[in-house]
Design a protein around this motif. Structure first.
Motif, mmCIF file in Angstrom:
data_model
loop_
_atom_site.group_PDB
_atom_site.id
_atom_site.type_symbol
_atom_site.label_atom_id
_atom_site.label_comp_id
_atom_site.label_asym_id
_atom_site.label_seq_id
_atom_site.Cartn_x
_atom_site.Cartn_y
_atom_site.Cartn_z
ATOM 1 N N GLY A 1 46.120 25.062 42.430
ATOM 2 C CA GLY A 1 46.852 25.577 41.285
ATOM 3 C C GLY A 1 46.113 26.642 40.497
ATOM 4 N N GLU A 2 45.067 27.202 41.073
ATOM 5 C CA GLU A 2 44.260 28.219 40.389
ATOM 6 C C GLU A 2 44.901 29.592 40.571
ATOM 7 O OE1 GLU A 2 42.428 29.441 38.058
ATOM 8 O OE2 GLU A 2 40.510 28.489 38.515
ATOM 9 N N ILE A 3 44.592 30.496 39.657
ATOM 10 C CA ILE A 3 45.009 31.902 39.753
ATOM 11 C C ILE A 3 43.761 32.686 40.128
ATOM 12 C CG2 ILE A 3 45.784 33.911 38.429
ATOM 13 C CD1 ILE A 3 47.387 31.894 36.684
ATOM 14 N N TYR A 4 43.875 33.555 41.132
ATOM 15 C CA TYR A 4 42.724 34.313 41.623
ATOM 16 C C TYR A 4 42.885 35.786 41.267
ATOM 17 C CZ TYR A 4 42.004 29.987 44.114
ATOM 18 O OH TYR A 4 41.824 28.661 44.409
ATOM 19 N N ILE A 5 41.842 36.331 40.644
ATOM 20 C CA ILE A 5 41.815 37.712 40.174
ATOM 21 C C ILE A 5 40.866 38.501 41.079
ATOM 22 C CG2 ILE A 5 41.295 39.210 38.197
ATOM 23 C CD1 ILE A 5 43.466 37.120 37.559
ATOM 24 N N LYS A 6 41.255 39.739 41.417
ATOM 25 C CA LYS A 6 40.368 40.569 42.244
ATOM 26 C C LYS A 6 39.213 41.093 41.402
ATOM 27 C CE LYS A 6 40.056 44.438 45.401
ATOM 28 N NZ LYS A 6 40.808 45.473 46.109
ATOM 29 N N ASP A 7 38.022 40.912 41.931
ATOM 30 C CA ASP A 7 36.791 41.385 41.320
ATOM 31 C C ASP A 7 36.138 42.333 42.323
ATOM 32 O OD1 ASP A 7 34.772 41.168 39.200
ATOM 33 O OD2 ASP A 7 33.538 40.175 40.715
ATOM 34 N N ASN A 8 35.135 43.068 41.905
ATOM 35 C CA ASN A 8 34.439 43.985 42.817
ATOM 36 C C ASN A 8 33.891 43.278 44.048
ATOM 37 O OD1 ASN A 8 34.823 46.203 41.200
ATOM 38 N ND2 ASN A 8 32.878 45.970 40.136
ATOM 39 N N ARG A 9 33.351 42.078 43.857
ATOM 40 C CA ARG A 9 32.639 41.398 44.942
ATOM 41 C C ARG A 9 33.492 40.413 45.723
ATOM 42 N NH1 ARG A 9 29.033 41.294 40.618
ATOM 43 N NH2 ARG A 9 27.346 42.779 40.849
ATOM 44 N N SER A 10 34.439 39.743 45.031
ATOM 45 C CA SER A 10 35.260 38.719 45.695
ATOM 46 C C SER A 10 36.366 38.278 44.744
ATOM 47 C CB SER A 10 34.399 37.519 46.093
ATOM 48 O OG SER A 10 33.870 36.900 44.942
ATOM 49 N N PRO A 11 37.347 37.551 45.258
ATOM 50 C CA PRO A 11 38.367 36.982 44.366
ATOM 51 C C PRO A 11 37.718 35.960 43.431
ATOM 52 C CG PRO A 11 39.111 36.936 46.639
ATOM 53 C CD PRO A 11 37.662 37.296 46.664
ATOM 54 N N GLU A 12 38.101 35.993 42.159
ATOM 55 C CA GLU A 12 37.554 35.065 41.165
ATOM 56 C C GLU A 12 38.635 34.093 40.729
ATOM 57 O OE1 GLU A 12 34.542 34.841 39.156
ATOM 58 O OE2 GLU A 12 33.661 35.969 40.797
ATOM 59 N N PRO A 13 38.342 32.797 40.744
ATOM 60 C CA PRO A 13 39.302 31.841 40.187
ATOM 61 C C PRO A 13 39.281 31.980 38.661
ATOM 62 C CG PRO A 13 37.319 30.707 40.919
ATOM 63 C CD PRO A 13 37.158 32.152 41.270
ATOM 64 N N GLN A 14 40.415 32.294 38.076
ATOM 65 C CA GLN A 14 40.493 32.654 36.662
ATOM 66 C C GLN A 14 39.886 31.597 35.733
ATOM 67 O OE1 GLN A 14 44.460 32.827 34.933
ATOM 68 N NE2 GLN A 14 43.918 34.746 33.946
ATOM 69 N N VAL A 15 40.350 30.386 35.802
ATOM 70 C CA VAL A 15 39.889 29.341 34.883
ATOM 71 C C VAL A 15 38.520 28.817 35.295
ATOM 72 C CG1 VAL A 15 40.400 27.058 33.917
ATOM 73 C CG2 VAL A 15 42.246 28.701 34.296
ATOM 74 N N LEU A 16 38.346 28.532 36.570
ATOM 75 C CA LEU A 16 37.085 27.959 37.042
ATOM 76 C C LEU A 16 35.907 28.899 36.765
ATOM 77 C CD1 LEU A 16 36.322 25.280 38.325
ATOM 78 C CD2 LEU A 16 36.377 26.409 40.546
ATOM 79 N N ALA A 17 36.091 30.193 36.958
ATOM 80 C CA ALA A 17 35.016 31.149 36.676
ATOM 81 C C ALA A 17 34.628 31.101 35.197
ATOM 82 C CB ALA A 17 35.448 32.560 37.071
ATOM 83 N N GLU A 18 35.624 30.959 34.336
ATOM 84 C CA GLU A 18 35.356 30.860 32.903
ATOM 85 C C GLU A 18 34.590 29.570 32.580
ATOM 86 O OE1 GLU A 18 37.833 30.799 28.687
ATOM 87 O OE2 GLU A 18 38.917 31.247 30.542
ATOM 88 N N LEU A 19 34.994 28.465 33.206
ATOM 89 C CA LEU A 19 34.299 27.190 32.994
ATOM 90 C C LEU A 19 32.862 27.273 33.490
ATOM 91 C CD1 LEU A 19 37.035 24.592 34.061
ATOM 92 C CD2 LEU A 19 36.548 25.485 31.766
ATOM 93 N N PHE A 20 32.656 27.893 34.642
ATOM 94 C CA PHE A 20 31.306 28.028 35.189
ATOM 95 C C PHE A 20 30.432 28.905 34.288
ATOM 96 C CE2 PHE A 20 32.638 27.103 39.864
ATOM 97 C CZ PHE A 20 32.652 25.746 39.590
ATOM 98 N N ASP A 21 31.010 29.954 33.695
ATOM 99 C CA ASP A 21 30.257 30.794 32.748
ATOM 100 C C ASP A 21 29.813 29.980 31.530
ATOM 101 O OD1 ASP A 21 30.174 33.180 34.088
ATOM 102 O OD2 ASP A 21 31.831 34.112 32.982
ATOM 103 N N ILE A 22 30.716 29.159 31.023
ATOM 104 C CA ILE A 22 30.399 28.319 29.862
ATOM 105 C C ILE A 22 29.239 27.381 30.206
ATOM 106 C CG2 ILE A 22 31.284 26.423 28.427
ATOM 107 C CD1 ILE A 22 34.079 27.888 28.660
ATOM 108 N N ILE A 23 29.306 26.763 31.384
ATOM 109 C CA ILE A 23 28.252 25.837 31.814
ATOM 110 C C ILE A 23 26.930 26.586 32.029
ATOM 111 C CG2 ILE A 23 27.491 24.327 33.699
ATOM 112 C CD1 ILE A 23 30.557 23.606 34.009
ATOM 113 N N ALA A 24 26.988 27.709 32.722
ATOM 114 C CA ALA A 24 25.781 28.478 33.039
ATOM 115 C C ALA A 24 25.071 28.966 31.776
ATOM 116 C CB ALA A 24 26.130 29.666 33.935
ATOM 117 N N ASN A 25 25.855 29.304 30.766
ATOM 118 C CA ASN A 25 25.279 29.856 29.533
ATOM 119 C C ASN A 25 25.131 28.813 28.426
ATOM 120 O OD1 ASN A 25 25.037 32.627 30.454
ATOM 121 N ND2 ASN A 25 27.261 32.587 30.514
ATOM 122 N N SER A 26 25.344 27.545 28.759
ATOM 123 C CA SER A 26 25.234 26.433 27.796
ATOM 124 C C SER A 26 25.986 26.709 26.500
ATOM 125 C CB SER A 26 23.758 26.143 27.473
ATOM 126 O OG SER A 26 23.062 25.834 28.632
#
Length: 169
Positions: free
Chosen positions: A54-79
């Motif tokens: 059920g994810e939405i995938y956005i085109k990025d320079n390097r690869s498709p990015e899962p819209q919500v999951l990428a945001e969650l991973f950024d939050i986790i990575a940056n505490s």
């Protein structure tokens, strides 16, 4: 706060990671996971006309990015600290109910590695068709690096034809 994708199934995503860990998928980090989820959802849509996660995938320079999951991973990575009523906090907590995440700081980037806790893969969350799609993707890409897998994405016409920043699927 961005409005998250209401169709996203974070429990299925956490469980497919457990499945990958149990099947010893090599080079498994946040980047490889994101690409694998895209390839699984893309293939499943081609055959069955719906996505598994059920994810939405956005085109990025390097690869498709899962819209919500990428945001969650950024939050986790940056505490990042989130408000108690932030929907993203709920999604992260639900994810962490199944897995732990190690944040590994490299010279030029931060990598997320997934750690199995007590939970085992729950196959009952998936249909027979979804399991078939997941198994095929894992068999095919089990030992590939995230970079090679990103290259695979760009062999897909729909990915090449989509402009950066736009929705692929």
């Amino acid at each position: 706060m961005k409005v998250t994708n209401l169709e996203l199934n974070i429990t299925k995503i956490a469980n497919v990671i457990l499945y990958m860990l149990e099947n010893k998928v090599s080079h498994l980090n946040d980047k490889k996971l994101s690409i694998l989820l895209f390839l699984m959802d893309y293939k499943h849509m081609e055959i069955y006309e719906n996505k598994i996660f059920g994810e939405i995938y956005i085109k990025d320079n390097r690869s498709p990015e899962p819209q919500v999951l990428a945001e969650l991973f950024d939050i986790i990575a940056n505490s990042e600290d989130l408000e108690e009523d932030d929907e993203r906090l709920y999604l992260i907590q639900e994810f962490l109910d199944h897995l732990d995440i190690d944040v590994v700081t490299k010279a030029n980037y931060i990598e997320l590695k997934f750690v199995k806790m007590e939970d085992d893969f729950d196959e009952s969350l998936f249909t027979k068709e979804e399991l078939k799609t997941i198994n095929k993707a894992i068999e095919r890409y089990k030992n590939e690096t995230p970079r090679k897998m990103a290259n695979v994405c760009f062999t897909i016409d729909k990915v090449r034809e989509t402009k950066n920043g736009e929705i692929i699927i």
